[in-house]
Design a protein around this motif. Structure first.
Motif, PDB file in Angstrom:
ATOM      1  N   THR A  18     -29.435 -32.764   3.784  1.00 21.37           N
ATOM      2  CA  THR A  18     -28.433 -31.764   3.434  1.00 21.37           C
ATOM      3  C   THR A  18     -28.940 -30.871   2.313  1.00 21.37           C
ATOM      4  O   THR A  18     -28.705 -29.663   2.320  1.00 21.37           O
ATOM      5  N   TYR A  30     -21.933 -30.821   2.300  1.00 19.74           N
ATOM      6  CA  TYR A  30     -21.641 -31.829   1.293  1.00 19.74           C
ATOM      7  C   TYR A  30     -22.888 -32.662   1.051  1.00 19.74           C
ATOM      8  O   TYR A  30     -23.427 -33.274   1.954  1.00 19.74           O
ATOM      9  N   THR A  38     -22.363 -37.171   6.226  1.00 16.15           N
ATOM     10  CA  THR A  38     -22.464 -36.114   7.230  1.00 16.15           C
ATOM     11  C   THR A  38     -22.238 -36.704   8.610  1.00 16.15           C
ATOM     12  O   THR A  38     -23.180 -36.995   9.321  1.00 16.15           O
ATOM     13  N   ASP A  56     -28.073 -29.752  10.743  1.00 16.22           N
ATOM     14  CA  ASP A  56     -28.153 -30.888   9.819  1.00 16.22           C
ATOM     15  C   ASP A  56     -27.539 -32.089  10.530  1.00 16.22           C
ATOM     16  O   ASP A  56     -26.326 -32.199  10.656  1.00 16.22           O
TER      17      ASP A  56
HETATM   18 MG    MG Z   1     -26.289 -35.243   4.365  1.00 13.94          MG
END
Ligand code: MG
Ligand code: GDP
Length: 862
Positions: A18, A30, A38, A56
């Motif tokens: 991230t 986040y 995530t 991501d």
């Molecule tokens: Mg992450």
């Protein structure tokens, strides 16, 4: 125009995906320090070249489909087929990270390996031979630091090149010869049934007998049987099952690669490890955490944050403020001089003297003071002037009396104004309208409601519209916005603790405590967040993989008193101990929340719907580091903006509804706007009055208390502000005497006894029941199932009610000796809770996946 290129970021949890994603795209995903944050994948374009899209993916340890994260990542790689994959690994933890890498290399996609955390690797002194590793893996390897943004463009360019070339790495010789031989046969057997690039991937899945994964191949039983012979032969030779053989081959290969490519620096304790020796110490860990959190709350709620919140509330929302100190000083001097005349005391003192002398009746006296008030607003008001003149004429001979001066809260002081006469009275009435108006001085900025009132007056708005905008919308939304400075400071500190790596240690420390209650350390993080606000708290339950624990935590976490519940705690504190020396009462309500969660946790864990071993709590502890300012800020902003969004949407709507209910009603048989603000006639009273019997056993069969509890569902801040409106105290706060006496009055019976038990029961109920709408909405979204959602709300309200019942009935019995039907019920409830706490946990068949069916059993057994 070039075609769009999709580059997936895959890797273990906490390897920095991230952080890299944010650095590349500038979006504010986040960044969390614990696994599983995530869960949904995120997409955004590269800042430098818009047709490159990054995804991501959730952090995973392998591509086996055992957790939702693994399924999301695996589906994305196998079904969506991105143009290239950046496999990011934590290079300080290479050995563990390479396990996933071996699997990603088998997906038949162009792969580039990013060795992240270069900064930490360099600090540790370890060295990785990049070209040797690249040879072993068969793909490009780039050393990067996502946090410091070192080499990240190089990494992306290599990925783009690989994507353009479209070639997957040649398969590394990961498996032993017998396995490779079997795989080669299977690959031949399934050729043509899938894309060539996926041949090896599917061959391995066939070997592992992963039925779900190989479904797309559509193999017939006969075809599968043909492979079985080879698989079984390997299994017999190795005396192990196929899946384990694959796994252990991977590990053996990794061990060889590590030997060949990594030079470890001699081991010495890093600073991070030294800190951890203290912070995660078995004995010291918990006390240290308590001290840290106490400091965080002290700074945010009691000092810096409160100063900000008070400034906003006082200046923006009630009084206005000066931008020019000369004007401010002049105004303050004049205002003080005006106040020193004590006109109000002279007026009320003289009217009281006239009443003593029998010149006016009690009603007459009220009429006169109303007229005086009206004149203060509008000196031209002829009717009021006539009343005052008539009064003065008849009161000319009233004996001059000394008048006691009162302070700001209306309490008598020791000072008096001697011999106040009718002349003084008249002069005071005239002088009233001369009270200095800050708007007449230089540099004055009116408060928001003040300014809006001015505009509405100019526009000729009706009373109803003014009341809606000022009391309803600005009052309601403002009460939430006023909390922002406090929340901001709180989040600055909490986000720092999270980003620097401390909070992951705490979750670890708390895991040791929570495990005794059948919960894992992961349930602790949402509770921690909830003490600021329940909305992010409930969202944080996403990190809990175990579905039962996740549901239970989402259900219980809002019982922790959040920031908005502090005013009502302060209010009981004021009533019970007059605001002095009561520092222990607020923590008592905090511990009530903690106890409620632990007790509920233990009870629910013993029901079928929630039973089960706590999730094992494994996680990578990232080394301590100073967070990058950018990610810190993004993290703070994410939370603060959620607050603002809540004020603009749900609170806005709810404020309008409550305004309507408390300002409309039946007056003289006609329904309409209650111009005189008479809440006694409002719809709110009708509604609250019709359900207030529910609270009779809690000692609060009282429509005002009920109305406040209903309003509190919109925002818990409303508890105190509703009393302000209902007692007619205007903008009184939880700290004023008039508020204390009004609140105490609600729980005082005809014979003058103040029922402290009922008062505490009322507060306890409001602490534990369903949270505010914003948090309720979040629970709903999080549960994603109406049945569970309603169960959560019913449990919260029911549990709060039972706790209130027990508090009230025990107090009544212990202090007043009152015994009745509800006393018995309270004891039965108490016994029931104790039984649930101490009975041994029943054994449930672990295979029962019909959790919803067992819900009604959970309800029944509570
Ligand atoms: Mg992450
Ligand atoms: P994810 O779970 O893979 O998405 O990882 P995150 O991006 O959430 O990062 C986990 C932690 O590692 C965060 O605290 C980051 O600040 C930290 N981190 C990420 N990249 C680096 C890096 O290159 N160097 C250092 N020192 N820390 C990093």
């Amino acid at each position: 125009m070039e075609d769009r290129m999709y580059i997936a970021l895959a890797g273990n949890p906490n390897c920095g995906k991230t952080t890299l994603f944010n650095a590349l795209t500038g979006s504010n995903g986040y960044v969390g320090n614990w696994p599983g944050v995530t869960v949904e994948k995120k997409e955004a374009n590269w800042r430098k070249e818009k047709q490159i899209t990054f995804t991501d993916l959730p952090g995973i340890y392998s591509l086996s489909p055992y957790s939702p994260e693994e399924v999301v990542s695996r589906d994305y790689l196998i079904k969506n087929r991105p143009s290239a994959v950046i496999d990011l690994v934590d290079s300080t933890n290479l050995e563990r990270n390479l396990y996933l890498a071996t699997q990603i290399l088998e997906c038949g996609l162009p792969v580039v390996l990013g060795l992240n955390m270069l900064d930490l690797l360099e600090k540790s002194g370890d060295r990785i031979d990049v070209s040797a590793l690249s040879r072993e893996l068969g793909c490009e390897v780039v050393q990067v630091s996502a946090l410091r943004e070192t080499n990240v463009d190089d990494l992306v360019n290599k990925a783009i090149e690989a994507g353009k070339a479209g070639a997957a790495p040649a398969p590394a010789r990961v498996f032993s010869d017998d396995v490779e031989a079997a795989l080669a046969k299977i690959e031949k057997g399934i050729a043509g049934k899938c894309d060539v690039s996926l041949n090896r991937w599917f061959a391995i899945k066939v070997f592992e007998r992963d039925a779900a994964a190989i479904e797309p191949l559509g193999l017939s039983n006969a075809e599968l049987e043909a492979f079985e012979a080879d698989i079984k032969a390997v299994e017999t030779a190795r005396d192990d099952d196929a899946e384990s053989i694959i796994t252990s081959d991977r590990y053996e290969w990794i061990a060889r690669v590590m030997d060949a490519c990594v030079v470890k620096a001699p081991k010495k304790l890093t600073t991070s490890e030294k800190i951890d020796k203290v912070v995660t110490n078995r004995v010291l860990g918990l006390p240290i955490f308590v001290v840290v959190m106490f400091l965080v709350y002290y700074i945010a709620i009691s000092t810096v944050g409160t100063a900000g919140t008070d400034w906003v509330n006082d200046n923006l929302f009630s009084d206005g403020f000066f931008v020019n100190s000369a004007g401010q000083e002049q105004y303050e001097a004049d205002a003080e001089e005006f106040a020193d005349n004590h006109y109000g005391d002279q007026i009320s003192g003289f009217i009281a003297a006239a009443e003593d002398d029998g010149v006016v009746t009690e009603d007459g006296a009220t009429e006169v003071s109303d007229a005086v008030d009206a004149l203060a607003e509008d000196p031209e008001d002829a009717d009021s002037e006539a009343i005052v003149d008539g009064f003065v004429a008849s009161a000319a001979d009233v004996t001059a009396k000394d008048v006691v001066i009162t302070d700001e809260d209306g309490n008598d002081t020791e000072d008096t104004i001697p011999a106040v006469t009718a002349d003084h009275f008249l002069a005071a009435v005239d002088a009233q309208s001369e009270e200095p108006d800050p708007a007449d001085y230089d540099g004055y900025v009116p408060s928001i409601p003040g300014a809006v009132e001015g505009w509405l007056d100019d526009a000729g708005a009706s009373d109803a519209v003014k009341s809606l905008v000022i009391d309803g919308v600005i009052g309601g939304v403002g009460s939430v916005l006023g909390f922002i400075p406090q929340m901001f400071v709180l989040f600055v500190l909490l986000c720092f603790l999270e980003d620097c790596g401390y909070m992951s240690r705490v979750a670890f420390v708390m895991d040791r405590v929570f495990r005794r209650f059948g919960l894992s350390g992961k349930s602790f993080i949402p509770m921690l967040v909830s003490s600021g606000c329940g909305v992010p708290g409930v969202l944080a339950t996403k990190t809990i993989e175990n579905e039962k624990d996740r549901r239970m935590t989402a259900m219980l976490t809002t019982m922790i008193p959040c920031g908005a519940k502090q005013p009502i705690i302060a209010l009981v504190m004021g009533v019970l101990i007059g605001g002095s020396d009561g520092w222990w009462i607020a923590p008592m309500f905090y511990f009530l929340g903690v106890a409620a969660i632990i007790i509920s946790g233990i009870m629910l864990k013993k029901t079928k719907a929630f039973a089960g071993e706590p999730t094992p709590f494994v996680m990578e502890l990232p080394s301590y580091h100073f967070p990058s300012i950018k990610s810190w800020w993004l993290h703070i902003w994410e939370r603060v903006s959620a607050y603002i969004k809540k004020a603009g949407t749900i609170i806005f709507a709810a404020a309008v509804v409550v305004w309507f209910l408390s300002n409309f009603g039946f007056d003289n048989g006609a329904f309409g706007f209650l111009a005189d603000g008479d809440v006694e006639k409002s719809l709110l009273k009708v509604i609250a009055g019709s359900i207030s019997w529910l609270f009779a056993p809690l000692g609060a069969d009282n429509w005002m208390a009920t109305a406040a509890s209903i309003n509190a569902l919109i925002a818990k801040e409303n508890l105190v502000s509703t009393f302000g409106v209902l007692f007619g105290l205007g903008d009184a706060t939880e700290n004023s005497l008039s508020m204390w006496s009004g609140f105490a009055g609600m729980f005082t019976d005809a014979s003058g006894i103040m029922h402290a038990g009922a008062m505490c029961a009322f507060v306890a109920f409001n602490m534990l029941d369903a949270p505010c709408f914003a948090a309720i909405g979040t629970i709903r979204k999080q549960m994603d199932d109406p049945k569970w959602f309603w169960f959560a709300i019913a449990y919260q309200c029911g549990f709060g009610w039972v706790v209130g019942l027990i508090i009230n009935q025990l107090w009544e019995l212990a202090v007043l000796g009152n015994f009745g039907f509800w006393t018995v019920v309270a004891f039965v409830a108490l016994a029931g809770i104790l039984f649930m706490l101490f009975r041994p946990a029943p054994k449930y068949d672990g295979k029962d996946e019909h959790i919803l069916d067992s819900l009604s059993e959970a309800e029944a057994s509570l």
